[in-house]
Write a protein that holds these residues in place. Structure first.
Motif, PDB file in Angstrom:
ATOM      1  N   TYR A 180      -9.814   0.587  -6.172  1.00 22.12           N
ATOM      2  CA  TYR A 180      -9.201  -0.713  -5.907  1.00 22.12           C
ATOM      3  C   TYR A 180     -10.267  -1.787  -6.074  1.00 22.12           C
ATOM      4  O   TYR A 180     -11.322  -1.725  -5.428  1.00 22.12           O
ATOM      5  CB  TYR A 180      -8.661  -0.783  -4.479  1.00 22.12           C
ATOM      6  N   LEU A 222      -4.262   3.655   5.086  1.00 26.08           N
ATOM      7  CA  LEU A 222      -4.382   2.440   5.892  1.00 26.08           C
ATOM      8  C   LEU A 222      -5.347   2.675   7.057  1.00 26.08           C
ATOM      9  O   LEU A 222      -6.182   1.814   7.375  1.00 26.08           O
ATOM     10  CB  LEU A 222      -3.012   2.020   6.423  1.00 26.08           C
ATOM     11  N   LEU A 227       0.823  -1.208   0.000  1.00 29.48           N
ATOM     12  CA  LEU A 227       0.000   0.000   0.000  1.00 29.48           C
ATOM     13  C   LEU A 227       0.855   1.256   0.000  1.00 29.48           C
ATOM     14  O   LEU A 227       1.704   1.461   0.864  1.00 29.48           O
ATOM     15  CB  LEU A 227      -0.908   0.003   1.235  1.00 29.48           C
ATOM     16  N   ILE A 284      -7.039  -6.062   5.790  1.00 29.18           N
ATOM     17  CA  ILE A 284      -6.615  -4.912   4.988  1.00 29.18           C
ATOM     18  C   ILE A 284      -7.148  -5.020   3.563  1.00 29.18           C
ATOM     19  O   ILE A 284      -7.669  -4.043   3.004  1.00 29.18           O
ATOM     20  CB  ILE A 284      -5.085  -4.788   5.009  1.00 29.18           C
ATOM     21  N   GLY A 303     -10.797  -4.199   3.583  1.00 29.84           N
ATOM     22  CA  GLY A 303     -11.019  -2.770   3.790  1.00 29.84           C
ATOM     23  C   GLY A 303     -10.706  -1.940   2.562  1.00 29.84           C
ATOM     24  O   GLY A 303     -11.425  -0.967   2.254  1.00 29.84           O
ATOM     25  N   LEU A 304      -9.657  -2.299   1.838  1.00 31.84           N
ATOM     26  CA  LEU A 304      -9.299  -1.563   0.626  1.00 31.84           C
ATOM     27  C   LEU A 304     -10.393  -1.675  -0.431  1.00 31.84           C
ATOM     28  O   LEU A 304     -10.766  -0.687  -1.071  1.00 31.84           O
ATOM     29  CB  LEU A 304      -7.971  -2.081   0.066  1.00 31.84           C
ATOM     30  N   LYS A 363      -7.889   4.707   7.127  1.00 29.29           N
ATOM     31  CA  LYS A 363      -9.241   4.709   6.577  1.00 29.29           C
ATOM     32  C   LYS A 363      -9.689   3.281   6.250  1.00 29.29           C
ATOM     33  O   LYS A 363     -10.857   2.906   6.464  1.00 29.29           O
ATOM     34  CB  LYS A 363      -9.275   5.566   5.313  1.00 29.29           C
ATOM     35  N   THR A 364      -8.752   2.494   5.735  1.00 34.85           N
ATOM     36  CA  THR A 364      -9.040   1.113   5.368  1.00 34.85           C
ATOM     37  C   THR A 364      -9.480   0.288   6.577  1.00 34.85           C
ATOM     38  O   THR A 364     -10.357  -0.580   6.466  1.00 34.85           O
ATOM     39  CB  THR A 364      -7.776   0.475   4.753  1.00 34.85           C
ATOM     40  N   LEU A 379     -13.463   0.535   0.099  1.00 35.56           N
ATOM     41  CA  LEU A 379     -13.344   1.993  -0.004  1.00 35.56           C
ATOM     42  C   LEU A 379     -14.196   2.550  -1.140  1.00 35.56           C
ATOM     43  O   LEU A 379     -14.528   3.735  -1.150  1.00 35.56           O
ATOM     44  CB  LEU A 379     -11.877   2.389  -0.208  1.00 35.56           C
TER      45      LEU A 379
END
Length: 394
Positions: A358, A320, A131, A336, A339-340, A322-323, A343
């Motif tokens: 993403y 990260l 990231l 992770i 979470g990505l 925010k993720t 977004l």
């Protein structure tokens, strides 16, 4: 370099917090849960290494702030930094150690200058997301396991070419570092974007930091009619080039990526009129997010070099954060990834970053944005505002 092609990077290996090998512990008492271990790899010693180190310090400032606020889901963030010296074999060794010995859940904010190609497949095979960081390697545009936060080589060179347009120049070129093989790609990338913008590019010139004279390069650039030249080298080398070209009465608009900039240089008359085209948010001005960045650097990493290398590391951490918003329990690599992907399309950290999407199994899609600045009368100015300039005008 540091990440060159966007700026230019470093060599060697070493140890220490935030700029060499080893662990960068977080400050303060902090949360009491098991640490979330984050790896960071870069060219943290040798040629232009202070540029790369600034990025890791920006990331560490973010981690210190997070930990002071209680961590993530009660877990402190631990940044483990390793220096690869710009050597592919060392870079792969570092990443293997981070994954197999340190058990990191992600690689964040790396400063690699294309060396990431040596370990990209390894990270993907072991499901370790990559990231942010200086996104100059091709992995950031081709590999679904790489998640750019700041601009890639493609969007970066679009910004350099467009700087010529914005300052009313129709012929552009590049003077690129001889030390980093990736720098040689600069001319081709600049030409691609110049054509897109309807202006002309002329052959670039290689410049070595160890050379004593750039008279030949200056003359060739002058004879080619280049009106705007992107300096893709470390700051000291670029400075000597600009000075020597001026001695030959050659004074184009010089364009630079401020990943290699030092504010202490503002008093040097040679930089008057220098244009910055940055693929990431600026470190000064009233752009969104800047005040928070500066406050954190002042509190947690005082005295660290501030430029867009530093903001690159900082915003990798912010993405990260925010993720992982709303995460609970143990934080894993899969946490992770999930979470990505959540977004959503055109994520831009509330208007701070270039919009990016993403999607699982697909390379990231990032829109073209650039942050512009110029040295005027010994001061940093923002002729087009301190925020991002996106779309056809990027």
């Amino acid at each position: 370099m540091g990440a060159l092609l966007l700026a230019t990077a470093a060599c060697g290996s070493g140890g220490g917090s935030g700029g060499g090998g080893g662990t960068a512990p977080s400050s303060g008492g902090g949360p009491g849960g098991s640490p979330i271990k984050i790896g960071n790899v870069g060219v943290y010693s040798g040629f232009a290494s202070d540029i790369a180190i600034a990025g890791s310090k920006g990331l560490q400032a973010w981690a210190d702030g997070i930990n002071a606020a209680g961590g993530i889901a009660g877990h402190p963030v631990q940044i483990i930094v390793k220096d690869d010296g710009g050597k592919p074999a060392k870079a792969l060794q570092n990443v293997k150690e981070l994954v197999e010995q340190d058990h990191v859940v992600a690689l964040v904010g790396n400063h690699e200058s294309g060396v990431d190609a040596a370990w990209a497949s390894y990270a993907s095979q072991h499901d370790i997301p990559v990231l942010g960081g200086t996104a100059t390697g091709i992995s950031y545009t081709k590999d679904p396991n790489f998640f750019p936060v700041t601009g890639t080589n493609d969007t970066g060179y679009g910004g350099y070419a467009n700087a010529g347009v914005l300052f009313h120049k129709s012929v552009v070129s590049v003077a690129y570092c001889a030390e980093v093989p990736a720098c040689a790609q600069a001319a081709g990338l600049l030409d691609t974007h110049a054509r897109r913008l309807g202006i002309r590019s002329v052959p670039g010139q290689a410049i070595s930091a160890s050379a004593t004279s750039y008279a030949a390069q200056c003359q060739k650039l002058k004879d080619s009619g280049a009106e705007a030249v992107f300096a893709a080298s470390d700051l000291a080398t670029a400075k000597r080039l600009v000075e020597q070209c001026a001695q030959q009465d050659y004074r184009p608009i010089w364009i630079d990526n401020p990943q290699n900039w030092r504010d202490s240089e503002l008093s040097a008359p040679v930089w008057e009129g220098l244009v910055f085209a940055a693929p990431e948010p600026l470190w000064f001005g009233d752009g969104p997010g800047t005040a928070e960045f500066l406050a954190a650097m002042t509190k947690y990493q005082p005295g660290v070099l501030l430029n867009t290398s530093t903001t690159s590391g900082w915003y990798a951490g912010k993405v990260l954060e925010k993720t992982l918003a709303g995460a609970s329990g143990d934080i894993t690599s899969q946490t992770i990834y999930d979470g990505l992907y959540k977004l959503g399309p055109r994520f831009d950290l509330d208007g701070i970053l270039a919009p990016v999407t993403y999607a699982k199994g697909k390379p990231a899609v990032q829109e073209a944005c650039t942050w512009y600045a110029q040295v005027k009368s010994g001061k940093l100015t923002t002729p087009f505002g301190a925020g991002r300039v996106c779309g056809k005008n990027a």
